[in-house]
Motif scaffolding. Structure first.
Motif, PDB file in Angstrom:
ATOM      1  N   GLU A  85      -5.391  -2.369  33.835  1.00 32.42           N
ATOM      2  CA  GLU A  85      -5.769  -3.597  34.537  1.00 32.42           C
ATOM      3  C   GLU A  85      -5.872  -4.737  33.545  1.00 32.42           C
ATOM      4  O   GLU A  85      -6.409  -4.539  32.440  1.00 32.42           O
ATOM      5  N   PRO A  86      -5.352  -5.948  33.918  1.00 29.86           N
ATOM      6  CA  PRO A  86      -4.687  -6.335  35.164  1.00 29.86           C
ATOM      7  C   PRO A  86      -3.205  -5.945  35.171  1.00 29.86           C
ATOM      8  O   PRO A  86      -2.674  -5.486  34.167  1.00 29.86           O
ATOM      9  N   GLY A  87      -2.590  -6.140  36.303  1.00 33.15           N
ATOM     10  CA  GLY A  87      -1.140  -5.971  36.407  1.00 33.15           C
ATOM     11  C   GLY A  87      -0.706  -4.697  37.077  1.00 33.15           C
ATOM     12  O   GLY A  87       0.229  -4.697  37.872  1.00 33.15           O
ATOM     13  N   ARG A  88      -1.376  -3.584  36.729  1.00 25.52           N
ATOM     14  CA  ARG A  88      -1.067  -2.299  37.372  1.00 25.52           C
ATOM     15  C   ARG A  88      -2.372  -1.620  37.815  1.00 25.52           C
ATOM     16  O   ARG A  88      -2.571  -0.434  37.618  1.00 25.52           O
ATOM     17  N   SER A 116      -0.952  -2.466  31.158  1.00 27.43           N
ATOM     18  CA  SER A 116      -1.465  -3.658  31.822  1.00 27.43           C
ATOM     19  C   SER A 116      -0.420  -4.763  31.694  1.00 27.43           C
ATOM     20  O   SER A 116       0.483  -4.707  30.854  1.00 27.43           O
ATOM     21  N   ILE A 117      -0.534  -5.768  32.547  1.00 30.17           N
ATOM     22  CA  ILE A 117       0.321  -6.950  32.445  1.00 30.17           C
ATOM     23  C   ILE A 117      -0.593  -8.168  32.475  1.00 30.17           C
ATOM     24  O   ILE A 117      -1.277  -8.390  33.478  1.00 30.17           O
ATOM     25  N   LYS A 129      -7.766  -9.702  29.486  1.00 34.30           N
ATOM     26  CA  LYS A 129      -8.259  -8.358  29.770  1.00 34.30           C
ATOM     27  C   LYS A 129      -9.782  -8.300  29.669  1.00 34.30           C
ATOM     28  O   LYS A 129     -10.450  -7.668  30.500  1.00 34.30           O
ATOM     29  N   GLN A 130     -10.354  -8.954  28.684  1.00 36.23           N
ATOM     30  CA  GLN A 130     -11.811  -8.974  28.539  1.00 36.23           C
ATOM     31  C   GLN A 130     -12.471  -9.611  29.759  1.00 36.23           C
ATOM     32  O   GLN A 130     -13.506  -9.119  30.245  1.00 36.23           O
ATOM     33  N   ASP A 176       8.911  -1.912  29.935  1.00 35.08           N
ATOM     34  CA  ASP A 176       9.774  -2.807  29.171  1.00 35.08           C
ATOM     35  C   ASP A 176       9.015  -3.902  28.441  1.00 35.08           C
ATOM     36  O   ASP A 176       9.504  -4.426  27.432  1.00 35.08           O
ATOM     37  N   GLU A 177       7.823  -4.261  28.930  1.00 33.97           N
ATOM     38  CA  GLU A 177       7.095  -5.376  28.316  1.00 33.97           C
ATOM     39  C   GLU A 177       6.384  -4.977  27.014  1.00 33.97           C
ATOM     40  O   GLU A 177       5.783  -5.833  26.362  1.00 33.97           O
TER      41      GLU A 177
END
Length: 462
Positions: A85-88, A116-117, A129-130, A176-177
């Motif tokens: 998290e975040p993103g997935r 995460s993304i 993220k924090q 890929d990121e």
């Protein structure tokens, strides 16, 4: 007088003066300095203020008496967790991950920089993220940074922002990121990290070796195992060792599965190369010979190997070649994990076990005649040392009041649907174990799984 004995004498003196504590835990079995004995632990302001013999009297606003079947352990520190998290967040997330961790006696985790993304490859991503974690964490949470092509200028700023070190891959990471480094680029980055004594942690599988191996496909586990040969790990680990030797940097081998690499690691340590090594519950409790066809819940990279290989990993833990045990909790959605209807070539690779690690390892260690104290060394003391958290992973005056109340003789039958993990997929579903975590405490507060009380932690914090 040693520092330990001086601290104990000071604690005893404080207790004798009748000072009241916020919290007192009393038990016939409390693990302190590698020894289980009857003790009392006094807590003030979230830190341990006294550790005294059980017969002495500590007064507290709250007094908790442990049962004779329970052991008070320091909270575990899991330095290898993919929260995503975040993103997935549909794969996991800080709320579900930290509840699962607490239910397994883990009171501190360090989150991996990918899945995460955005990935944690610059300070802005770390701050993102924090911000997400701050309101959701039920335990203390820290963060690894990432080392990817082109972010050399971000390494020192991430270090100064509190990242505990930097993760890199030597082959495609699966997303890929988060691109891999070549061995040469890894060494260049390690030279940078050596300037400020940070740590490079490496997913050590050699891309060329795996490219030359058979493609994984089908429902048979043997085909998947052949696609990730031991030689891929062995080659990559040798590259990490030599880069650490030449740069003087600290390096850490992630999720070791190949016992063939142990001699090279032993030799490097004997030579003074600054290298540490972890392995995971799935490599220590599972075996390739017993994985059923189509059981993609077992798929992970590097793979679970044979029974004889597993035994050698246990020997390497016993002699100190392997330093610690972490979960490498790498969850995904049910759809991704079971993609392809049991085809190991299509399913996502990663094992979910964050809530189960202590029970899994204790169950196997007990069968092998290994004491609980050694298990805690591998899962709390040494992991804390790896990331420089001197106030974690121990019960002692001045340490954070992080505890796990463990029942080592209580039976547990794993039910994936009852775990706190967001997605109910684990290879341990239905497994019979011995050892249950009854409760977890973070900075003197019992985790209630409702109110997030965890703190964000940063490298260098006391």
């Amino acid at each position: 007088m040693t520092a330990t004995s001086a601290a104990h004498d000071a604690a005893t003196a404080t207790a004798a003066e009748g000072v009241a504590y916020d919290l007192v835990l009393r038990g016939a079995r409390v693990l302190v300095d590698g020894t289980v004995a009857p003790r009392q632990v006094g807590v003030n302001d979230g830190r341990i203020a006294a550790v005294v013999p059980y017969e002495e009297t500590l007064e507290g606003e709250r007094v908790v008496e442990l049962g004779e079947h329970q052991v008070l352990l320091p909270g575990l520190v899991d330095t290898h967790v993919h929260v995503n998290e975040p993103g997935r967040t549909e794969w996991e997330g800080f709320d579900s991950a930290t509840r699962a961790a607490a239910a397994g006696g883990v009171t501190t985790l360090i989150d991996m920089p990918l899945n995460s993304i955005p990935p944690t490859i610059d300070v802005a991503a770390l701050e993102t993220k924090q911000a997400v974690a701050a309101a959701k964490a039920h335990i203390d949470v820290g963060f690894w940074g990432g080392a990817v092509p082109g972010n050399e200028a971000d390494l020192r700023p991430l270090h100064e922002a509190g990242a505990f070190g930097f993760k890199c891959f030597l082959l495609h990471s699966g997303v890929d990121e988060f691109a891999p480094l070549t061995p040469e680029a890894m060494e260049d980055d390690m030279a940078i990290l050596a300037e400020f004594d940070s740590l490079m942690i490496v997913h050590a599988e050699d891309a060329g070796t795996i490219d030359a191996a058979p493609e994984p496909s089908g429902t048979g586990y043997a085909g998947f195992l052949a696609s990730r040969p031991r030689s891929a790990e062995d080659t990559a680990i040798q590259a990490v060792i030599e880069a650490a030797r030449r740069t003087g940097a600290r390096a850490h081998i992630l999720h070791l599965s190949s016992s063939d690499a142990l001699d090279a690691i032993r030799a490097a340590k004997a030579d003074g190369v600054r290298i540490t090594v972890e392995t995971c519950p799935h490599y220590l409790t599972l075996e390739a010979e017993a994985i059923p066809d189509g059981a993609t819940a077992y798929k992970c990279c590097p793979p679970i190997r044979e029974r004889a290989n597993r035994d050698l990993l246990w020997e390497a833990l016993a002699d100190g070649t392997i330093d610690c045990i972490v979960s490498d909790h790498s969850p995904s959605t049910v759809e991704l994990k079971l993609a392809g209807g049991g085809d190991f070539g299509q399913a996502w690779g990663g094992v979910s076990s964050l809530q189960l690690g202590l029970s899994l390892i204790w169950d196997e260690a007990k069968r092998r005649g290994i004491a609980l104290e050694r298990v805690v060394d591998w899962m709390a003391t040494n992991t804390s040392r790896l990331v420089g958290l001197e106030n974690k992973g121990r019960i002692g005056v001045g340490a954070d009041a992080d505890f796990a109340v463990f029942e080592p003789e209580t039976a547990l039958r794993v039910d994936a649907a009852q775990l706190h993990h967001r997605n109910p997929v684990t290879p341990y579903d239905g497994r019979e174990l011995t050892g249950v975590v009854a409760s977890a405490w973070v900075r003197g507060e019992q985790v209630d799984f409702e109110t997030p009380r965890g703190k964000l932690i940063r490298r260098g914090e006391a």
